[in-house]
Motif scaffolding. Structure first.
Motif, short mmCIF file in Angstrom:
data_model
loop_
_atom_site.label_atom_id
_atom_site.label_comp_id
_atom_site.label_asym_id
_atom_site.label_seq_id
_atom_site.Cartn_x
_atom_site.Cartn_y
_atom_site.Cartn_z
N ASP A 1 0.81 -1.22 0.00
CA ASP A 1 0.00 0.00 0.00
C ASP A 1 0.85 1.27 0.00
O ASP A 1 0.78 2.08 0.92
N GLU A 2 1.64 1.41 -1.03
CA GLU A 2 2.43 2.63 -1.21
C GLU A 2 2.24 3.10 -2.64
O GLU A 2 2.16 2.29 -3.55
N PRO A 3 2.21 4.44 -2.83
CA PRO A 3 1.88 4.95 -4.17
C PRO A 3 2.83 4.49 -5.27
O PRO A 3 2.45 4.37 -6.43
N GLU A 4 4.07 4.19 -4.88
CA GLU A 4 5.03 3.81 -5.92
C GLU A 4 4.88 2.35 -6.35
O GLU A 4 5.39 1.96 -7.39
N MET A 5 4.18 1.56 -5.55
CA MET A 5 4.05 0.14 -5.86
C MET A 5 2.89 -0.06 -6.83
O MET A 5 1.85 -0.61 -6.48
N LYS A 6 3.04 0.41 -8.06
CA LYS A 6 1.96 0.31 -9.03
C LYS A 6 1.82 -1.11 -9.57
O LYS A 6 2.81 -1.82 -9.71
N ALA A 7 0.60 -1.50 -9.87
CA ALA A 7 0.34 -2.83 -10.43
C ALA A 7 -0.98 -2.77 -11.18
O ALA A 7 -1.71 -1.78 -11.09
N THR A 8 -1.26 -3.83 -11.91
CA THR A 8 -2.57 -3.92 -12.55
C THR A 8 -3.51 -4.69 -11.62
O THR A 8 -3.05 -5.47 -10.78
N PHE A 9 -4.79 -4.48 -11.80
CA PHE A 9 -5.78 -5.12 -10.92
C PHE A 9 -6.86 -5.81 -11.74
O PHE A 9 -7.41 -5.21 -12.66
N ASP A 10 -7.11 -7.08 -11.38
CA ASP A 10 -8.27 -7.80 -11.94
C ASP A 10 -9.25 -7.99 -10.81
O ASP A 10 -9.00 -8.77 -9.89
N ILE A 11 -10.34 -7.24 -10.87
CA ILE A 11 -11.25 -7.23 -9.73
C ILE A 11 -12.55 -7.97 -10.06
O ILE A 11 -13.09 -7.82 -11.16
N SER A 12 -12.98 -8.80 -9.12
CA SER A 12 -14.29 -9.46 -9.25
C SER A 12 -15.09 -9.18 -8.00
O SER A 12 -14.57 -9.27 -6.89
N LEU A 13 -16.34 -8.81 -8.17
CA LEU A 13 -17.18 -8.49 -7.02
C LEU A 13 -18.38 -9.43 -6.99
O LEU A 13 -19.09 -9.57 -7.98
N LYS B 1 -28.03 -10.20 -5.97
CA LYS B 1 -28.43 -9.72 -7.29
C LYS B 1 -29.29 -8.47 -7.26
O LYS B 1 -29.54 -7.84 -8.29
N MET B 2 -29.78 -8.07 -6.06
CA MET B 2 -30.53 -6.81 -6.02
C MET B 2 -29.61 -5.59 -6.19
O MET B 2 -30.07 -4.49 -6.44
N TYR B 3 -28.31 -5.81 -6.06
CA TYR B 3 -27.36 -4.71 -6.22
C TYR B 3 -26.64 -4.78 -7.56
O TYR B 3 -26.62 -5.82 -8.22
N ASN B 4 -26.01 -3.65 -7.90
CA ASN B 4 -25.08 -3.61 -9.03
C ASN B 4 -23.70 -3.35 -8.46
O ASN B 4 -23.58 -2.87 -7.34
N SER B 5 -22.70 -3.62 -9.27
CA SER B 5 -21.38 -3.27 -8.76
C SER B 5 -20.63 -2.44 -9.79
O SER B 5 -20.91 -2.50 -10.98
N LEU B 6 -19.68 -1.66 -9.28
CA LEU B 6 -18.85 -0.81 -10.14
C LEU B 6 -17.42 -0.91 -9.66
O LEU B 6 -17.16 -1.14 -8.49
N SER B 7 -16.51 -0.73 -10.60
CA SER B 7 -15.11 -0.65 -10.21
C SER B 7 -14.39 0.28 -11.19
O SER B 7 -15.03 0.92 -12.02
N GLU C 1 -17.77 -9.32 -17.46
CA GLU C 1 -18.93 -10.24 -17.51
C GLU C 1 -19.58 -10.37 -16.14
O GLU C 1 -18.95 -10.12 -15.11
N SER C 2 -20.84 -10.75 -16.18
CA SER C 2 -21.59 -10.93 -14.95
C SER C 2 -22.24 -12.31 -15.01
O SER C 2 -22.89 -12.65 -15.99
N LYS C 3 -22.01 -13.13 -13.96
CA LYS C 3 -22.55 -14.50 -13.96
C LYS C 3 -23.24 -14.78 -12.63
O LYS C 3 -22.88 -14.18 -11.61
N VAL D 1 -24.49 -12.88 -7.54
CA VAL D 1 -23.86 -12.87 -8.86
C VAL D 1 -22.39 -12.46 -8.71
O VAL D 1 -22.01 -11.86 -7.70
N VAL D 2 -21.62 -12.81 -9.72
CA VAL D 2 -20.23 -12.39 -9.70
C VAL D 2 -19.96 -11.50 -10.92
O VAL D 2 -20.22 -11.88 -12.04
N ASP D 3 -19.50 -10.29 -10.63
CA ASP D 3 -19.17 -9.34 -11.70
C ASP D 3 -17.66 -9.28 -11.85
O ASP D 3 -16.95 -9.03 -10.87
N THR D 4 -17.20 -9.52 -13.06
CA THR D 4 -15.76 -9.46 -13.29
C THR D 4 -15.44 -8.26 -14.16
O THR D 4 -16.12 -8.02 -15.16
N PHE D 5 -14.44 -7.50 -13.75
CA PHE D 5 -14.10 -6.27 -14.46
C PHE D 5 -12.83 -6.44 -15.27
O PHE D 5 -12.00 -7.31 -14.97
N GLU D 6 -12.69 -5.62 -16.27
CA GLU D 6 -11.50 -5.70 -17.10
C GLU D 6 -10.25 -5.31 -16.31
O GLU D 6 -10.33 -4.63 -15.29
#
Ligand SMILES: *[C@@H]1O[C@H](CO)[C@@H](O)[C@H](O)[C@H]1NC(C)=O
Ligand SMILES: *[C@@H]1O[C@H](CO)[C@@H](O)[C@H](O)[C@H]1NC(C)=O
Ligand SMILES: *[C@@H]1O[C@H](CO)[C@@H](O)[C@H](O)[C@H]1NC(C)=O
Ligand SMILES: [Zn+2]
Length: 974
Positions: free
Chosen positions: A205-217, A221-227, A233-235, A244-249
């Motif tokens: 958790d330091e600003p210089e430690m940049k990385a890519t993120f693959d997030i799944s929420l 199902k009554m909710y939506n998710s955002l990232s 995709e949503s399954k 449900v599981v929402d997967t983000f790019e």
């Protein structure tokens, strides 16, 4: 999903014991071997996070989240351990696993079955010897059985669980009341800056430690998710019914503090102004607030486009979502692609939001979007350079707003506002440099203050002015391109700007931006220059020192040196538009200030004014003759020969110099006198802000009657000129609208004209309406004045009426306006109860507690109540703010501003000592508060007499007064 942890590491953390189920002595860390650096080792860096989070947001089943993170890491140097951040999470140590990666990286999705496939692809599992926790630094240290091989990649898998509390930081929950469903509905959202990502998932958790993120929420199902990124995709979940599981790019490489996700039932509106290149722009809000998103949807894409052109870099993500969160600690947060806002900072409704509220929305949106480049694309290396993020975003936002709304003419007003604010704040000994060394993470949240934002913005504006438009713009663009997806220090910015400035000849070759700007960012404070004209030789000698509000200072307090871009204007040419430096005030070898001589100044009958349009951050003290020339012009019909921004500075400087006793109040009061003919907002704002400080100290003194009469005298003409309460301004200009509201506010307080009478009348008409929540006869932009006056004059009925409007209102801006007006009451019991309510989150949202307190504390009657409340309920306040208790500064500040006795100082010091735990995260704010009280005390002991003498003499002359009269009488008096 269950929230009962099988192994409660969090409980053990305070004892620094281990969470791997084996509390043998072998596993405890001997004190001397404790890893005691607050910075992570750089031997291991993250490359990608696969993050899967299940959110439980259910009134009956409970609140919480659990998840798994797989972190792919590079080993860059010898490493026998993996050190990363983790806080307040429950981790079962024996479920933590380490894998060594084959040479190719796996890249599958990882939920359910696929996560098992993913692990299968991860070559061999490596044994973990032990895991340690270092609570002091929020570290989790994993020791593999064998040393990690250099230049190989590893994946660590960490399952975790956490609370979804209402703390406003980390991954937390918020709620709102839905009209249609007639019930409270929950949502979950993140706030990670500066160091709260570690409270949502284990990470570097330091600003210089940049990385890519693959997030799944994973969520109901009554909710939506955002990232941050668009949904891939949503399954439906197989394992958990109705989930449900929402997967983000995959994201671009980014810092952890910019990661964001949100689970809610919010609706959205897509911006109609389509961006080229298909950046999808959506505004999200709770269903009942969807009528307030149009403005954001209109200006968001416009200002984004403005920045793309300004920085000459395209916005790199395919979408931006902006979402209004009902409970939000800061104003807004620039998470890449998913910007979160307080409702008042994003939502706007005509007829309910004032023009100032609209301005704030524009300003905050412009600020957060500027961060998408400044902060997100190029990030500060470490929090020391936070100002680069915030100063830039603040400054560039003012350009963005001016682009969006040229009719507001907001640029001058914003710059002057920032500068005058900094003149006061940064004159404290307890201020800090723009660029500040950050040690313990406790210190980080404290520097999200006026210095990083406003002073940062002021000095960037100064640089913009002396470099000129072209050099500035090209330099900034080059800097961004060079460091994109990476990190930078201020030196990198200076280098980029110097290169362009030299090639464009906007800076002499022997001078670098670094040499100049280091004096502004590495040193605390700002200079005052003393200008002594030699009227026989048409020249002037100029010296500089640090300006401090403290009258007892030593040479070492003020002997600083800045590179000051000098501009000056005389009464003949009146070229107030010069902004490039006409000359430089230099620092000699070893940073010693040099006296500066300026030639070719005009004759004795002409004034000279320095710092045209306040383009530099410095104050000025002139010789007495020059002051006389200026005062004469101000009090003549030609006063507009002096630019309005400089009129504001002249007042501010004279009032400040008199405050510290460097100059008597004669000059300052002679300047204030001209205000009877002034009709512009900016000089008035400067004058009234300064009179407010004096007012606070006089309010309980015998001089108050005279002071009141004086303020009335000054205000009378302008109250009529702005149209009073009865004629709301029709101007499109922001300053005109703010001006009327400010003048009326003062007029009502000081009983000028029909202000109070009209306010009470308007409010009474409103109370008679049958549908007061829909029909309001009070002019929109004068509501704060009218409400406050009516509440001040009124009793319980008026108060309850307004409180009910607060409860019923669906517009954040309206609610916050009412919150401040309710504190104007003079009924002690109403105020006392109001203070109690501020700690009850079912009545006043946690985010607004400090506003209620500050409002009450700033009122005459409220001050004592607020002070007692603070001293008696300090623990309860602390608990309400917890864990982000740095916000306690916002409680001490309004109190300190009005405290001035020895006893006050003593009491405050004692409280801070006895309750040192409570003030642990606001040490800087406490120091500033104590100094403020001491300065007030100094004023009363040393300056009050001078002020009182002159004011009484003015009174005796019916306030018809000139500097010459003042001098004569002063000579007689001595
Ligand atoms: C705890 O330590 C003992 C001896 O050091 C070892 O035999 C045992 O397997 C350990 N248990 C766990 C859960 O690691
Ligand atoms: C909450 O739990 C109740 C009872 O188990 C269930 O009927 C409901 O669908 C759940 N709602 C959500 C949003 O999880
Ligand atoms: C972990 O490893 C780094 C080097 O990679 C080292 O600097 C640090 O001291 C180690 N930490 C502990 C607790 O041994
Ligand atoms: Zn910001």
């Amino acid at each position: 999903m269950s929230k009962v942890a099988t192994f409660l590491c969090v409980l053990l953390l305070s004892h620094q014991t281990l969470c791997d189920g084996n509390e043998t002595s072998e596993n405890s860390i001997p004190e001397e071997k404790m890893y005691d650096d607050y910075r992570l080792p750089t031997s291991i860096t993250p490359e990608n996070y696969k993050l899967e989070i299940i959110t439980q947001l259910n009134d009956t089943q409970g609140f919480g989240f659990s998840g798994v993170v797989w972190i792919t890491m590079n080993v860059n140097a010898f490493a026998d351990n993996i050190t990363l951040h983790m806080k307040n999470l429950t981790i079962e140590s024996d479920k933590v696993q380490l894998f060594e990666l084959p040479q190719v990286t796996a890249n599958d999705s990882m939920i359910e079955k696929s996560s098992r496939d993913y692990e299968k692809s991860l070559n061999e599992e490596r044994k973990i010897r032990k895991i340690q926790y270092v609570p002091k630094h929020d570290y989790m240290i994993i020791y593999p059985a064998k040393i990690l091989s250099k230049f190989r990649k590893y994946v660590v898998k960490i399952p975790f669980e956490g609370d979804l509390d209402t703390s406003l930081i980390g991954y937390y929950r918020s709620s709102y009341f839905d009209k249609k469903a007639q019930k409270k509905i929950w949502l979950a959202v993140t706030q990670f800056e500066p160091t709260h990502a570690r409270e949502a998932f284990p990470c570097f958790d330091e600003p210089e430690m940049k990385a890519t993120f693959d997030i799944s929420l994973v969520h109901h199902k009554m909710y939506n998710s955002l990232s941050n990124m668009p949904l891939k995709e949503s399954k439906e979940m197989e394992k958990i019914e109705d989930f449900v599981v929402d997967t983000f790019e995959t994201t671009v490489p980014m810092s952890t503090y910019l990661v964001a996700y949100c689970v809610s039932d919010f609706e959205y509106k897509e911006a109609t102004v389509k961006m080229k290149d298909d950046v999808k722009f959506r505004i999200y809000a709770r269903r009942d607030a969807m009528d307030q998103v149009d403005y954001a949807a209109e200006v968001g894409p416009k200002v984004l486009k403005f920045y793309e052109d300004y920085f000459k870099i395209k916005f790199p993500l395919p979408k931006i979502d902006m979402i209004a969160i009902p409970d939000f600690g800061a104003g807004a947060m620039e998470n890449w692609g998913l910007i979160t806002y307080r409702e008042t900072a994003l939502l706007y409704r005509a007829n309910a939001s004032t023009l100032s509220a609209k301005h704030r929305v524009a300003e905050v949106i412009a600020h957060e979007l500027a961060h998408q480049w400044f902060g997100n694309l190029v990030t500060m290396k470490w929090w020391t350079d936070l100002w680069l993020n915030e100063g830039f975003a603040t400054y560039v936002a003012s350009l963005g707003v001016a682009y969006l709304h040229p009719e507001w003419k907001s640029l001058d007003e914003e710059s002057v506002d920032n500068t005058l604010h900094i003149f006061k704040f940064d004159a404290l000994k307890a201020s800090h440099p723009v660029s500040v060394t950050i040690g313990h993470p406790n210190q980080i949240s404290q520097i999200f203050d006026a210095i990083s934002y406003s002073k940062g913005s002021c000095i960037i504006r100064m640089m913009h002015k002396f470099l000129g438009e072209e050099s500035f713009q090209i330099g900034v663009s080059n800097y961004l391109k060079k460091h994109e997806y990476a990190n930078a220090k201020q030196d990198d910015l200076w280098a980029a700007l110097t290169e362009v400035a030299h090639s464009q000849q906007s800076l002499p070759n022997e001078l670098s931006v670094k040499e100049i700007m280091d004096t502004w960012t590495l040193q605390v404070g700002y200079p005052i220059i003393k200008v002594h004209r030699n009227y026989d030789e048409n020249s002037a000698e100029i010296t500089q020192t640090r300006y401090l509000s403290d009258r007892f200072k030593t040479r070492s307090d003020v002997e600083f040196c800045w590179w000051i871009p000098l501009t000056y204007v005389d009464s003949e040419t009146r070229e107030f538009n010069v902004s490039h430096a006409q000359d430089w005030m230099k620092c000699g070898k070893e940073n010693i200030p040099e006296m500066k001589r300026i030639e070719n100044l005009p004759d004795k009958d002409q004034w000279v004014i320095f710092n045209a349009q306040l383009s530099g951050l410095y104050k000025i003290q002139y010789d007495r003759w020059n002051y006389k020339l200026i005062v004469k012009t101000l009090n003549s019909e030609n006063f507009k020969n002096i630019h309005q921004i400089n009129r504001a500075q002249l007042i501010d400087d004279a009032m400040d110099l008199a405050w510290v006793g460097e100059q008597d109040y004669g000059i300052a009061l002679a300047m204030i006198n001209y205000l009877r003919q002034e009709d512009e907002y900016i000089p008035w704002k400067s004058a009234l802000d300064n009179l407010r400080s004096v007012n606070r100290l006089l309010i309980r003194s015998e001089l108050y009657g005279v002071f009141k009469a004086y303020v009335q005298h000054v205000l009378e003409p302008i109250y009529e000129k702005v149209g009073g309460i009865s004629e709301p301004s029709k101007s499109e200009r922001l300053d005109a609208v703010k001006h009327q509201s400010m003048i009326c506010g003062w007029s009502c307080r000081f009983g000028v004209g029909d202000c109070v009478e009209k306010s009470v009348e308007l409010f009474a008409r409103w109370m008679k309406e049958t549908e007061p929540d829909h029909v309001n006869p009070v002019p929109l932009n004068l509501r704060s004045v009218v409400y406050c006056s009516a509440i001040r004059m009124g009793k319980e009925a008026e108060w309850l009426f307004l409180w009910t409007r607060y409860i019923n209102s669906n517009v954040g801006a309206e609610k916050s306006l009412i919150i401040s007006s309710l504190s104007c009451s003079r009924e002690q019991w109403l105020l006392g109860r109001y203070l109690d309510w501020s700690l009850n989150s079912t009545l006043v949202r946690k985010q607004d507690a400090a506003s209620v307190f500050g409002g009450v504390a700033r009122e005459e009657i409220g001050f004592h109540l607020a002070k007692n409340f603070f001293f008696e309920k300090i623990d309860a306040i602390h608990q309400t703010l917890s864990p982000d208790t740095s916000r306690i500064s916002r409680f001490i500040k309004p109190l300190a501003e009005q405290m001035s006795t020895e006893k006050d100082i003593h009491e405050l010091k004692e409280l801070v000592t006895v309750k040192h735990k409570v003030f642990e995260k606001s040490t800087l704010g406490v120091k500033q508060a104590l100094e403020t009280v001491e300065l007030n005390n100094q004023w009363k002991l040393n300056t009050y007499m001078d002020f009182s003498r002159r004011l009484n003499r003015m009174m005796a002359r019916n306030f018809d007064y000139s500097l010459e009269d003042d001098e004569q009488e002063e000579a007689k008096a001595i």
